[in-house]
Design a protein around this motif. Structure first.
Motif, short mmCIF file in Angstrom:
data_model
loop_
_atom_site.label_atom_id
_atom_site.label_comp_id
_atom_site.label_asym_id
_atom_site.label_seq_id
_atom_site.Cartn_x
_atom_site.Cartn_y
_atom_site.Cartn_z
N UNK A 1 -43.38 38.51 -23.40
CA UNK A 1 -44.46 37.26 -22.35
C UNK A 1 -45.99 37.95 -22.51
N UNK A 2 -46.29 39.50 -22.22
CA UNK A 2 -47.52 39.50 -22.73
C UNK A 2 -48.60 39.50 -23.59
N UNK A 3 -47.49 40.44 -25.05
CA UNK A 3 -48.62 40.06 -26.15
C UNK A 3 -48.67 38.33 -26.46
N UNK B 1 -50.70 48.72 -23.82
CA UNK B 1 -49.98 49.49 -23.91
C UNK B 1 -48.82 48.43 -24.08
N UNK B 2 -48.84 47.62 -25.04
CA UNK B 2 -48.05 47.17 -25.27
C UNK B 2 -46.80 47.66 -26.72
N UNK C 1 -41.45 45.05 -28.09
CA UNK C 1 -40.69 44.59 -27.60
C UNK C 1 -40.02 44.21 -26.54
N UNK C 2 -38.82 43.72 -26.44
CA UNK C 2 -38.23 42.56 -25.41
C UNK C 2 -38.93 42.53 -24.31
N UNK D 1 -34.15 46.10 -30.72
CA UNK D 1 -34.97 46.40 -28.72
C UNK D 1 -35.88 45.69 -28.95
N UNK D 2 -36.64 45.02 -30.71
CA UNK D 2 -37.67 44.73 -30.39
C UNK D 2 -37.60 43.06 -31.20
N UNK D 3 -38.50 42.46 -30.97
CA UNK D 3 -38.38 40.94 -31.73
C UNK D 3 -39.33 40.32 -32.58
#
Length: 80
Positions: A62-64, A28-29, A57-58, A4-6
């Motif tokens: 976008x936020x990261x 809280x990313x 996390x997928x 679930x992580x990239x």
């Protein structure tokens, strides 16, 4: 689960992402720095291990990426 992580960024040393890590935690990313502990112990092995991988996390990519773009575009502090 790690599928679930990239990976969205790769760093050589922990000092390169200290501010970024703080900002991700504040928002809280969900993230993990893969190889962080190993490279902290053996810093000259960073390239051999493929660097420190920022995996996000997928749902939070976008936020990261927005945080990284903001750091790169609005200050002298650049995230590689």
């Amino acid at each position: 689960m790690m599928e679930d992580y990239k990976t969205i960024a790769i760093f050589t040393y922990p000092s390169e992402y200290a501010v970024l890590k703080h900002l991700l935690q504040q928002r809280n990313i969900r993230f993990v720095f893969q190889n962080e502990t190993m490279i902290s112990v053996l810093p000259f092995h960073s390239n051999a291990l493929g660097g420190i991988l920022l995996k996000v996390h997928l749902d939070d990519i976008a936020a990261a990426e927005g945080i990284i773009d903001h750091l790169n575009n609005s200050s002298d502090l650049r995230i590689v």
